[in-house]
Design a protein around this motif. Structure first.
Motif, mmCIF file in Angstrom:
data_model
loop_
_atom_site.group_PDB
_atom_site.id
_atom_site.type_symbol
_atom_site.label_atom_id
_atom_site.label_comp_id
_atom_site.label_asym_id
_atom_site.label_seq_id
_atom_site.Cartn_x
_atom_site.Cartn_y
_atom_site.Cartn_z
ATOM 1 N N GLU A 10 0.810 -1.220 0.000
ATOM 2 C CA GLU A 10 0.000 0.000 0.000
ATOM 3 C C GLU A 10 0.847 1.276 0.000
ATOM 4 O O GLU A 10 0.577 2.224 0.723
ATOM 5 N N MET A 11 1.884 1.272 -0.827
ATOM 6 C CA MET A 11 2.733 2.455 -0.974
ATOM 7 C C MET A 11 2.203 3.297 -2.130
ATOM 8 O O MET A 11 1.631 2.764 -3.081
ATOM 9 N N SER A 12 2.403 4.595 -2.064
ATOM 10 C CA SER A 12 1.962 5.481 -3.144
ATOM 11 C C SER A 12 2.943 5.392 -4.303
ATOM 12 O O SER A 12 4.079 4.935 -4.146
ATOM 13 N N THR A 13 2.514 5.853 -5.474
ATOM 14 C CA THR A 13 3.399 5.831 -6.639
ATOM 15 C C THR A 13 4.614 6.730 -6.418
ATOM 16 O O THR A 13 5.709 6.412 -6.883
ATOM 17 N N ASP A 14 4.443 7.822 -5.695
ATOM 18 C CA ASP A 14 5.575 8.697 -5.389
ATOM 19 C C ASP A 14 6.586 8.007 -4.476
ATOM 20 O O ASP A 14 7.791 8.139 -4.667
ATOM 21 N N GLU A 15 6.090 7.268 -3.477
ATOM 22 C CA GLU A 15 6.986 6.535 -2.584
ATOM 23 C C GLU A 15 7.738 5.443 -3.343
ATOM 24 O O GLU A 15 8.941 5.258 -3.151
ATOM 25 N N ALA A 23 8.402 5.390 -6.540
ATOM 26 C CA ALA A 23 9.359 6.060 -7.428
ATOM 27 C C ALA A 23 10.619 6.456 -6.672
ATOM 28 O O ALA A 23 11.739 6.284 -7.168
ATOM 29 N N GLU A 24 10.438 6.966 -5.465
ATOM 30 C CA GLU A 24 11.589 7.375 -4.655
ATOM 31 C C GLU A 24 12.465 6.176 -4.296
ATOM 32 O O GLU A 24 13.683 6.229 -4.412
ATOM 33 N N ILE A 25 11.838 5.091 -3.893
ATOM 34 C CA ILE A 25 12.577 3.889 -3.504
ATOM 35 C C ILE A 25 13.283 3.255 -4.701
ATOM 36 O O ILE A 25 14.425 2.837 -4.605
ATOM 37 N N MET A 26 12.585 3.186 -5.828
ATOM 38 C CA MET A 26 13.150 2.523 -7.006
ATOM 39 C C MET A 26 13.990 3.463 -7.867
ATOM 40 O O MET A 26 14.550 3.043 -8.875
ATOM 41 N N LYS A 27 14.028 4.733 -7.473
ATOM 42 C CA LYS A 27 14.825 5.747 -8.167
ATOM 43 C C LYS A 27 14.422 5.899 -9.639
ATOM 44 O O LYS A 27 15.255 5.877 -10.533
ATOM 45 N N VAL A 28 13.105 6.022 -9.845
ATOM 46 C CA VAL A 28 12.544 6.305 -11.167
ATOM 47 C C VAL A 28 11.502 7.408 -11.003
ATOM 48 O O VAL A 28 11.144 7.774 -9.888
ATOM 49 N N ARG A 29 10.986 7.919 -12.119
ATOM 50 C CA ARG A 29 9.943 8.953 -12.045
ATOM 51 C C ARG A 29 8.605 8.316 -11.670
ATOM 52 O O ARG A 29 8.343 7.158 -11.996
ATOM 53 N N SER A 30 7.745 9.098 -11.019
ATOM 54 C CA SER A 30 6.439 8.555 -10.624
ATOM 55 C C SER A 30 5.572 8.252 -11.839
ATOM 56 O O SER A 30 4.742 7.349 -11.796
ATOM 57 N N GLY A 31 5.772 8.978 -12.940
ATOM 58 C CA GLY A 31 5.045 8.663 -14.172
ATOM 59 C C GLY A 31 5.417 7.286 -14.699
ATOM 60 O O GLY A 31 4.574 6.563 -15.238
ATOM 61 N N THR A 32 6.668 6.903 -14.521
ATOM 62 C CA THR A 32 7.129 5.576 -14.926
ATOM 63 C C THR A 32 6.429 4.509 -14.094
ATOM 64 O O THR A 32 5.974 3.494 -14.627
ATOM 65 N N VAL A 33 6.316 4.751 -12.814
ATOM 66 C CA VAL A 33 5.644 3.798 -11.922
ATOM 67 C C VAL A 33 4.177 3.657 -12.322
ATOM 68 O O VAL A 33 3.648 2.547 -12.412
ATOM 69 N N ARG A 34 3.512 4.770 -12.593
ATOM 70 C CA ARG A 34 2.094 4.715 -12.977
ATOM 71 C C ARG A 34 1.907 3.955 -14.294
ATOM 72 O O ARG A 34 0.970 3.168 -14.437
ATOM 73 N N MET A 35 2.803 4.148 -15.258
ATOM 74 C CA MET A 35 2.708 3.441 -16.529
ATOM 75 C C MET A 35 2.961 1.946 -16.331
ATOM 76 O O MET A 35 2.270 1.109 -16.916
ATOM 77 N N GLN A 36 3.923 1.606 -15.495
ATOM 78 C CA GLN A 36 4.190 0.196 -15.222
ATOM 79 C C GLN A 36 2.995 -0.457 -14.533
ATOM 80 O O GLN A 36 2.660 -1.610 -14.826
ATOM 81 N N LEU A 37 2.336 0.265 -13.640
ATOM 82 C CA LEU A 37 1.130 -0.266 -12.990
ATOM 83 C C LEU A 37 0.021 -0.511 -14.009
ATOM 84 O O LEU A 37 -0.659 -1.540 -13.966
ATOM 85 N N THR A 38 -0.164 0.423 -14.927
ATOM 86 C CA THR A 38 -1.193 0.280 -15.953
ATOM 87 C C THR A 38 -0.924 -0.950 -16.809
ATOM 88 O O THR A 38 -1.823 -1.760 -17.062
ATOM 89 N N ARG A 39 0.297 -1.101 -17.255
ATOM 90 C CA ARG A 39 0.661 -2.256 -18.091
ATOM 91 C C ARG A 39 0.546 -3.560 -17.316
ATOM 92 O O ARG A 39 0.103 -4.576 -17.848
ATOM 93 N N ALA A 40 0.951 -3.542 -16.058
ATOM 94 C CA ALA A 40 0.862 -4.744 -15.231
ATOM 95 C C ALA A 40 -0.586 -5.149 -15.004
ATOM 96 O O ALA A 40 -0.918 -6.340 -15.033
ATOM 97 N N ARG A 41 -1.461 -4.186 -14.818
ATOM 98 C CA ARG A 41 -2.888 -4.491 -14.632
ATOM 99 C C ARG A 41 -3.459 -5.190 -15.866
ATOM 100 O O ARG A 41 -4.246 -6.133 -15.749
ATOM 101 N N GLU A 42 -3.056 -4.735 -17.039
ATOM 102 C CA GLU A 42 -3.513 -5.371 -18.286
ATOM 103 C C GLU A 42 -3.015 -6.813 -18.380
ATOM 104 O O GLU A 42 -3.761 -7.711 -18.758
ATOM 105 N N MET A 43 -1.758 -7.018 -18.019
ATOM 106 C CA MET A 43 -1.196 -8.378 -18.044
ATOM 107 C C MET A 43 -1.906 -9.281 -17.037
ATOM 108 O O MET A 43 -2.209 -10.434 -17.337
ATOM 109 N N LEU A 44 -2.157 -8.750 -15.850
ATOM 110 C CA LEU A 44 -2.849 -9.530 -14.826
ATOM 111 C C LEU A 44 -4.274 -9.846 -15.239
ATOM 112 O O LEU A 44 -4.779 -10.932 -14.962
ATOM 113 N N LYS A 45 -4.911 -8.908 -15.906
ATOM 114 C CA LYS A 45 -6.274 -9.131 -16.373
ATOM 115 C C LYS A 45 -6.305 -10.314 -17.341
ATOM 116 O O LYS A 45 -7.196 -11.160 -17.276
#
Length: 167
Positions: A128-133, A135-157
């Motif tokens: 239950e971490m936010s996309t900003d958190e 991004a900070e931990i993984m050292k990437v932009r939060s937009g990258t995290v949001r896009m990866q979540l979107t793509r992962a949701r499609e794969m999981l679906k």
């Protein structure tokens, strides 16, 4: 060899009690092996003990533990020994990390995602971490995290179609 320790065992026990599922969950999601996850768990909390990390009211220790867990996982994944070995079996270990079968099925589907999607999904939904958190931990932009979540949701679906999705 003189090792200076900055923590007491009781403080480390409190830290383990609070974050054991976080560290172990990240390790098993990243590595897919209980044995490797056990090694990472041990290394992370040993490092926390040596460094003097204690339970505080803020999320500072959680970020440190998550970052250290990811680094330990990377260390195992990139080890020269691991690259030169061949697994005896090409099967994933059955993970019973949750109480319900449905939660375990979803977790197993998450562990089958490509690595870059697997970690953001685990941190976002299971920790239950936010996309900003994340991004900070993984050292990437939060937009990258949001896009990866979107793509992962499609794969999981697609993976969970029929069982959880009725399309």
């Amino acid at each position: 060899m003189d090792v200076s320790l900055k923590n007491t065992p009781s403080e480390t026990d409190k830290l383990i009690d609070k974050y054991k599922s976080t560290v172990y969950g990240i390790a098993i999601a990243r590595l897919g092996s209980k044995a490797d996850a056990d090694d990472v768990f041990q290394e992370v909390f040993l490092a926390a003990y040596r460094k003097g990390i204690t339970v505080k009211d803020n999320d500072e220790e959680k970020f440190w533990l998550v970052r250290t867990t990811l680094n330990q996982c990377k260390k195992i994944t990139l080890s020269s020994w691991r690259r030169r070995t061949v697994p005896l079996e090409e099967r994933k270990e059955e993970v019973s990390f949750f109480r319900s079968r449905e939660e375990n099925d979803v977790f197993c589907a998450v562990t089958e995602l490509p690595e870059k999607y697997r970690m953001v999904v685990y941190l976002y939904y299971f920790e239950e971490m936010s996309t900003d958190e994340i991004a900070e931990i993984m050292k990437v932009r939060s937009g990258t995290v949001r896009m990866q979540l979107t793509r992962a949701r499609e794969m999981l679906k697609e993976k969970l179609k029929g069982g959880y999705f009725y399309e």
